[in-house]
Each structure stands twice: as C-alpha cells, then as structure tokens.
Scaffold this motif. Structure first.
Motif, PDB file in Angstrom:
ATOM      1  N   THR A  78      31.631 -34.079  45.349  1.00 46.86           N
ATOM      2  CA  THR A  78      32.638 -33.027  45.125  1.00 46.86           C
ATOM      3  C   THR A  78      32.854 -32.816  43.632  1.00 46.86           C
ATOM      4  N   GLY A  79      32.960 -33.912  42.891  1.00 43.62           N
ATOM      5  CA  GLY A  79      33.137 -33.821  41.445  1.00 43.62           C
ATOM      6  C   GLY A  79      31.975 -33.120  40.769  1.00 43.62           C
ATOM      7  N   ARG A  80      30.785 -33.414  41.218  1.00 40.79           N
ATOM      8  CA  ARG A  80      29.586 -32.766  40.659  1.00 40.79           C
ATOM      9  C   ARG A  80      29.645 -31.253  40.893  1.00 40.79           C
ATOM     10  N   ALA A  81      30.052 -30.843  42.087  1.00 39.20           N
ATOM     11  CA  ALA A  81      30.152 -29.415  42.409  1.00 39.20           C
ATOM     12  C   ALA A  81      31.244 -28.748  41.559  1.00 39.20           C
ATOM     13  N   VAL A  82      32.409 -29.389  41.445  1.00 38.61           N
ATOM     14  CA  VAL A  82      33.515 -28.843  40.658  1.00 38.61           C
ATOM     15  C   VAL A  82      33.115 -28.739  39.186  1.00 38.61           C
ATOM     16  N   LEU A  83      32.440 -29.754  38.677  1.00 39.33           N
ATOM     17  CA  LEU A  83      31.982 -29.731  37.288  1.00 39.33           C
ATOM     18  C   LEU A  83      31.014 -28.582  37.054  1.00 39.33           C
ATOM     19  N   GLY A  84      30.093 -28.368  37.975  1.00 35.84           N
ATOM     20  CA  GLY A  84      29.145 -27.260  37.839  1.00 35.84           C
ATOM     21  C   GLY A  84      29.853 -25.914  37.760  1.00 35.84           C
ATOM     22  N   VAL A  85      30.844 -25.715  38.621  1.00 28.62           N
ATOM     23  CA  VAL A  85      31.622 -24.466  38.616  1.00 28.62           C
ATOM     24  C   VAL A  85      32.343 -24.317  37.281  1.00 28.62           C
ATOM     25  N   GLU A  86      32.978 -25.369  36.823  1.00 27.56           N
ATOM     26  CA  GLU A  86      33.740 -25.317  35.573  1.00 27.56           C
ATOM     27  C   GLU A  86      32.831 -25.050  34.376  1.00 27.56           C
ATOM     28  N   LEU A  87      31.683 -25.699  34.331  1.00 28.71           N
ATOM     29  CA  LEU A  87      30.769 -25.486  33.199  1.00 28.71           C
ATOM     30  C   LEU A  87      30.203 -24.069  33.192  1.00 28.71           C
ATOM     31  N   ARG A  88      29.915 -23.522  34.367  1.00 30.48           N
ATOM     32  CA  ARG A  88      29.450 -22.128  34.428  1.00 30.48           C
ATOM     33  C   ARG A  88      30.554 -21.170  33.989  1.00 30.48           C
ATOM     34  N   ARG A  89      31.806 -21.453  34.369  1.00 29.37           N
ATOM     35  CA  ARG A  89      32.940 -20.631  33.937  1.00 29.37           C
ATOM     36  C   ARG A  89      33.092 -20.693  32.416  1.00 29.37           C
ATOM     37  N   MET A  90      32.980 -21.898  31.861  1.00 28.00           N
ATOM     38  CA  MET A  90      33.092 -22.064  30.413  1.00 28.00           C
ATOM     39  C   MET A  90      31.962 -21.328  29.687  1.00 28.00           C
ATOM     40  N   ARG A  91      30.753 -21.395  30.242  1.00 28.90           N
ATOM     41  CA  ARG A  91      29.618 -20.708  29.626  1.00 28.90           C
ATOM     42  C   ARG A  91      29.829 -19.195  29.638  1.00 28.90           C
ATOM     43  N   ALA A  92      30.324 -18.665  30.752  1.00 27.52           N
ATOM     44  CA  ALA A  92      30.576 -17.223  30.844  1.00 27.52           C
ATOM     45  C   ALA A  92      31.627 -16.799  29.820  1.00 27.52           C
ATOM     46  N   THR A  93      32.671 -17.596  29.659  1.00 21.82           N
ATOM     47  CA  THR A  93      33.715 -17.284  28.680  1.00 21.82           C
ATOM     48  C   THR A  93      33.154 -17.339  27.267  1.00 21.82           C
ATOM     49  N   ALA A  94      32.379 -18.373  26.963  1.00 24.03           N
ATOM     50  CA  ALA A  94      31.778 -18.498  25.630  1.00 24.03           C
ATOM     51  C   ALA A  94      30.812 -17.349  25.358  1.00 24.03           C
ATOM     52  N   ASP A  95      30.002 -16.985  26.341  1.00 25.98           N
ATOM     53  CA  ASP A  95      29.054 -15.873  26.171  1.00 25.98           C
ATOM     54  C   ASP A  95      29.794 -14.568  25.875  1.00 25.98           C
ATOM     55  N   ALA A  96      30.889 -14.318  26.596  1.00 27.95           N
ATOM     56  CA  ALA A  96      31.670 -13.095  26.365  1.00 27.95           C
ATOM     57  C   ALA A  96      32.248 -13.106  24.954  1.00 27.95           C
ATOM     58  N   GLY A  97      32.768 -14.232  24.532  1.00 27.95           N
ATOM     59  CA  GLY A  97      33.322 -14.340  23.178  1.00 27.95           C
ATOM     60  C   GLY A  97      32.276 -14.122  22.116  1.00 27.95           C
ATOM     61  N   LEU A  98      31.100 -14.690  22.303  1.00 27.51           N
ATOM     62  CA  LEU A  98      30.014 -14.523  21.319  1.00 27.51           C
ATOM     63  C   LEU A  98      29.536 -13.071  21.261  1.00 27.51           C
ATOM     64  N   ARG A  99      29.485 -12.411  22.423  1.00 29.15           N
ATOM     65  CA  ARG A  99      29.106 -10.985  22.426  1.00 29.15           C
ATOM     66  C   ARG A  99      30.124 -10.163  21.645  1.00 29.15           C
ATOM     67  N   ARG A 100      31.386 -10.464  21.808  1.00 27.59           N
ATOM     68  CA  ARG A 100      32.432  -9.722  21.092  1.00 27.59           C
ATOM     69  C   ARG A 100      32.363  -9.981  19.597  1.00 27.59           C
ATOM     70  N   LEU A 101      32.053 -11.195  19.209  1.00 27.25           N
ATOM     71  CA  LEU A 101      31.906 -11.512  17.788  1.00 27.25           C
ATOM     72  C   LEU A 101      30.738 -10.739  17.182  1.00 27.25           C
ATOM     73  N   ALA A 102      29.662 -10.614  17.925  1.00 19.13           N
ATOM     74  CA  ALA A 102      28.478  -9.922  17.440  1.00 19.13           C
ATOM     75  C   ALA A 102      28.736  -8.439  17.225  1.00 19.13           C
ATOM     76  N   VAL A 103      29.621  -7.860  18.024  1.00 14.52           N
ATOM     77  CA  VAL A 103      29.935  -6.440  17.951  1.00 14.52           C
ATOM     78  C   VAL A 103      30.963  -6.158  16.845  1.00 14.52           C
TER      79      VAL A 103
END
Length: 104
Positions: A78-103
C-alpha cells in the motif's frame, strides 16, 4: 487509498522516509543518513519518529523484528502505491512550474 497530504507538516518527512524505504528495509538511524544524502538535510529524531508512527498507523510502512537492538521498517505494498501516486503528483506540479518559468 488516501494520500500523504493528510499527514500535514509530516508529509515531506513521510515522502522522504518512504523513498528511503523503497530501496529496502532500514532502521531509524540508517533512514536519517539516507535522507540526509538524498535531501541534504538530516531529520531530527522527533520529526523522523513522528512521521514513522503516522506511516505505520496508515499501514504504509511496517516494523520488522528487531536486529541488534534496532527496529527496521519496510515499505508495504500500500505504501509503495501511495508513494508512486505522490511522486507522480509532485512531478506534474514541478513540470508545470518549470514550464511557467520558461515562458516568463
């Protein structure tokens, strides 16, 4: 399956603990060393063990039998699954932030 955000101020330490345990079981001191190497900051015992307790309560990690007076922990499925979801959420947030910085 609930997420790590419900852990409040322990959510960042919880993610780091779970990342540390994703590489295999560790006791508290070994987790502190691993997290210090990973994140550049060593969590204090109160922060570490408070987050460990909360992760155990949610069954994201579990204690293993003591070894040489040390209590190792491991990530549950269960922890492995929750961690995977959280890391993907964090990556999506970081990617959005980096795209905004680039613009900007």
């Amino acid at each position: 399956m609930s997420g790590l955000s419900e852990l409040g101020r322990f959510s960042e330490p919880a993610v780091l603990i779970m990342i540390s345990l994703a590489a295999g079981p560790k006791h508290g001191y070994a987790m502190q060393d691993d997290i210090a190497e990973l994140a550049g900051q060593r969590p204090g015992p109160g922060t570490l063990y408070g987050a460990i307790r909360r992760l155990e309560e949610r069954q994201y990690i579990e204690a293993l039998p003591e070894q040489d007076r040390r209590k190792p922990y491991r990530l549950t499925d269960t922890g492995r699954a929750v961690l995977g979801v959280e890391l993907r959420r964090m990556r999506a947030t970081a990617d959005a932030g980096l795209r905004r910085l680039a613009v900007a």
